[in-house]
Write a protein that holds these residues in place. Structure first.
Motif, PDB file in Angstrom:
ATOM      1  N   LYS A  22      39.238  26.822  61.429  1.00 15.79           N
ATOM      2  CA  LYS A  22      39.848  25.644  60.835  1.00 15.79           C
ATOM      3  C   LYS A  22      39.356  24.392  61.558  1.00 15.79           C
ATOM      4  O   LYS A  22      38.785  24.447  62.635  1.00 15.79           O
ATOM      5  CB  LYS A  22      41.373  25.736  60.920  1.00 15.79           C
ATOM      6  CG  LYS A  22      41.959  26.913  60.148  1.00 15.79           C
ATOM      7  CD  LYS A  22      43.478  26.925  60.249  1.00 15.79           C
ATOM      8  CE  LYS A  22      44.060  28.093  59.473  1.00 15.79           C
ATOM      9  NZ  LYS A  22      45.546  28.131  59.557  1.00 15.79           N
ATOM     10  N   HIS A  42      37.625  14.988  63.091  1.00 15.08           N
ATOM     11  CA  HIS A  42      37.830  16.400  62.786  1.00 15.08           C
ATOM     12  C   HIS A  42      36.503  17.143  62.920  1.00 15.08           C
ATOM     13  O   HIS A  42      35.478  16.692  62.392  1.00 15.08           O
ATOM     14  CB  HIS A  42      38.382  16.555  61.367  1.00 15.08           C
ATOM     15  CG  HIS A  42      39.675  15.823  61.148  1.00 15.08           C
ATOM     16  ND1 HIS A  42      40.888  16.470  61.125  1.00 15.08           N
ATOM     17  CD2 HIS A  42      39.942  14.506  60.976  1.00 15.08           C
ATOM     18  CE1 HIS A  42      41.850  15.580  60.932  1.00 15.08           C
ATOM     19  NE2 HIS A  42      41.307  14.382  60.847  1.00 15.08           N
ATOM     20  N   VAL A  53      36.469  21.385  54.286  1.00 15.78           N
ATOM     21  CA  VAL A  53      37.317  20.192  54.272  1.00 15.78           C
ATOM     22  C   VAL A  53      38.224  20.141  53.041  1.00 15.78           C
ATOM     23  O   VAL A  53      39.199  19.397  53.015  1.00 15.78           O
ATOM     24  CB  VAL A  53      36.475  18.895  54.330  1.00 15.78           C
ATOM     25  CG1 VAL A  53      35.657  18.833  55.615  1.00 15.78           C
ATOM     26  CG2 VAL A  53      35.578  18.747  53.108  1.00 15.78           C
ATOM     27  N   TRP A  56      42.071  20.362  53.521  1.00 15.31           N
ATOM     28  CA  TRP A  56      42.657  19.157  54.103  1.00 15.31           C
ATOM     29  C   TRP A  56      42.895  18.119  53.011  1.00 15.31           C
ATOM     30  O   TRP A  56      43.968  17.507  52.942  1.00 15.31           O
ATOM     31  CB  TRP A  56      41.721  18.591  55.173  1.00 15.31           C
ATOM     32  CG  TRP A  56      42.286  17.426  55.921  1.00 15.31           C
ATOM     33  CD1 TRP A  56      42.949  17.447  57.112  1.00 15.31           C
ATOM     34  CD2 TRP A  56      42.244  16.038  55.516  1.00 15.31           C
ATOM     35  NE1 TRP A  56      43.326  16.172  57.480  1.00 15.31           N
ATOM     36  CE2 TRP A  56      42.918  15.292  56.527  1.00 15.31           C
ATOM     37  CE3 TRP A  56      41.728  15.357  54.422  1.00 15.31           C
ATOM     38  CZ2 TRP A  56      43.059  13.906  56.456  1.00 15.31           C
ATOM     39  CZ3 TRP A  56      41.872  13.979  54.341  1.00 15.31           C
ATOM     40  CH2 TRP A  56      42.533  13.267  55.357  1.00 15.31           C
ATOM     41  N   LYS A  59      45.840  18.991  50.620  1.00 16.78           N
ATOM     42  CA  LYS A  59      47.164  18.726  51.189  1.00 16.78           C
ATOM     43  C   LYS A  59      47.517  17.250  51.087  1.00 16.78           C
ATOM     44  O   LYS A  59      48.686  16.896  50.925  1.00 16.78           O
ATOM     45  CB  LYS A  59      47.216  19.191  52.647  1.00 16.78           C
ATOM     46  CG  LYS A  59      47.266  20.697  52.819  1.00 16.78           C
ATOM     47  CD  LYS A  59      47.365  21.077  54.276  1.00 16.78           C
ATOM     48  CE  LYS A  59      47.419  22.583  54.448  1.00 16.78           C
ATOM     49  NZ  LYS A  59      47.505  22.974  55.892  1.00 16.78           N
ATOM     50  N   LYS A  60      46.517  16.379  51.223  1.00 15.33           N
ATOM     51  CA  LYS A  60      46.774  14.945  51.109  1.00 15.33           C
ATOM     52  C   LYS A  60      46.957  14.517  49.653  1.00 15.33           C
ATOM     53  O   LYS A  60      47.784  13.646  49.356  1.00 15.33           O
ATOM     54  CB  LYS A  60      45.629  14.145  51.739  1.00 15.33           C
ATOM     55  CG  LYS A  60      45.434  14.387  53.229  1.00 15.33           C
ATOM     56  CD  LYS A  60      46.677  14.043  54.032  1.00 15.33           C
ATOM     57  CE  LYS A  60      46.445  14.261  55.515  1.00 15.33           C
ATOM     58  NZ  LYS A  60      47.689  14.078  56.308  1.00 15.33           N
ATOM     59  N   HIS A 111      39.142  10.216  59.963  1.00 11.58           N
ATOM     60  CA  HIS A 111      40.262   9.902  59.079  1.00 11.58           C
ATOM     61  C   HIS A 111      41.019   8.711  59.656  1.00 11.58           C
ATOM     62  O   HIS A 111      41.468   8.754  60.794  1.00 11.58           O
ATOM     63  CB  HIS A 111      41.174  11.135  58.972  1.00 11.58           C
ATOM     64  CG  HIS A 111      42.541  10.854  58.448  1.00 11.58           C
ATOM     65  ND1 HIS A 111      43.677  11.359  59.047  1.00 11.58           N
ATOM     66  CD2 HIS A 111      42.962  10.108  57.409  1.00 11.58           C
ATOM     67  CE1 HIS A 111      44.741  10.942  58.385  1.00 11.58           C
ATOM     68  NE2 HIS A 111      44.344  10.182  57.385  1.00 11.58           N
TER      69      HIS A 111
END
Length: 207
Positions: A22, A42, A53, A56, A59-60, A111
């Motif tokens: 991860k 990241h 990616v 990630w 989820k956003k 990010h």
């Protein structure tokens, strides 16, 4: 022709059964000096079976499970002028990045999380962040903006904010190049923070 018995052929385990690598993250969080700006980078610690990616981003984009309210208020993809046109589609962009990231490249993305002013309409703050991202990141890198506006769902949450995710590899007319180590470093953080502070001043003057 030599004959190879089946017992001499190596068998491979199902990749799904192997431990997944991860994304690891290092965060420069919100603080008194910059209460509206957080920066994280990241990267992968290992080369094998990387998760990519896309999880990630998903989820956003879909922070909740409610069919009506469980998604981001808005998202946008910013690309350099010379980027191939098909990368303008979010799914194509992140999948192409994951599929073509060389195993030796550890850096995946940075990010920036920017808190919006609660005293102004959130779409105004989003455009300010978009203008900043276009000027500082998107002339070289693919950048995805994701707005989280809890008030639209009647929630308090963490306050209105925009996630600005920047993929680590420069884009040319031929697609993704190598990862930029300066972007994914303390120098990258310092440059991004300085650019945000300057951009806010310029925005206020122009407004």
């Amino acid at each position: 022709m030599a004959y190879m018995p089946s017992t001499d052929i190596d068998t491979c385990e199902d990749a799904a059964d192997l431990p997944q690598t991860k994304l690891s993250a290092f965060v420069h969080d919100l603080c008194e000096k910059h209460p509206d700006f957080a920066f994280s980078r990241h990267w992968y610690k290992c080369q094998e079976n990387r998760i990519g990616v896309r999880p990630w981003f998903e989820k956003k984009l879909f922070p909740g499970e409610d069919n009506r309210f469980g998604y981001a208020a808005k998202h946008d993809v910013l690309l350099p002028a010379m980027a191939p046109g098909d990368l303008g589609r979010f799914g194509t962009l992140v999948d192409r990045f994951d599929d073509t990231l060389p195993p030796y490249e550890q850096h995946a993305m940075v990010h920036v999380k920017i808190m919006l002013d609660p005293a102004e309409a959130w779409h105004v703050g989003f455009e300010r962040v978009r203008s900043y991202a276009r000027a500082h990141f998107a002339h070289r890198f693919a950048t995805v903006l994701i707005a989280h506006i809890p008030g639209l769902a009647g929630l308090k949450g963490q306050g209105n904010h925009v996630h600005c995710a920047v993929l680590s590899r420069e884009i040319t007319i031929n697609g993704f190049g190598g990862a930029c180590t300066e972007l994914c470093s303390d120098r990258g953080y310092e440059a991004a923070l300085a650019a945000w502070r300057e951009h806010k001043k310029d925005w206020e003057v122009s407004a």
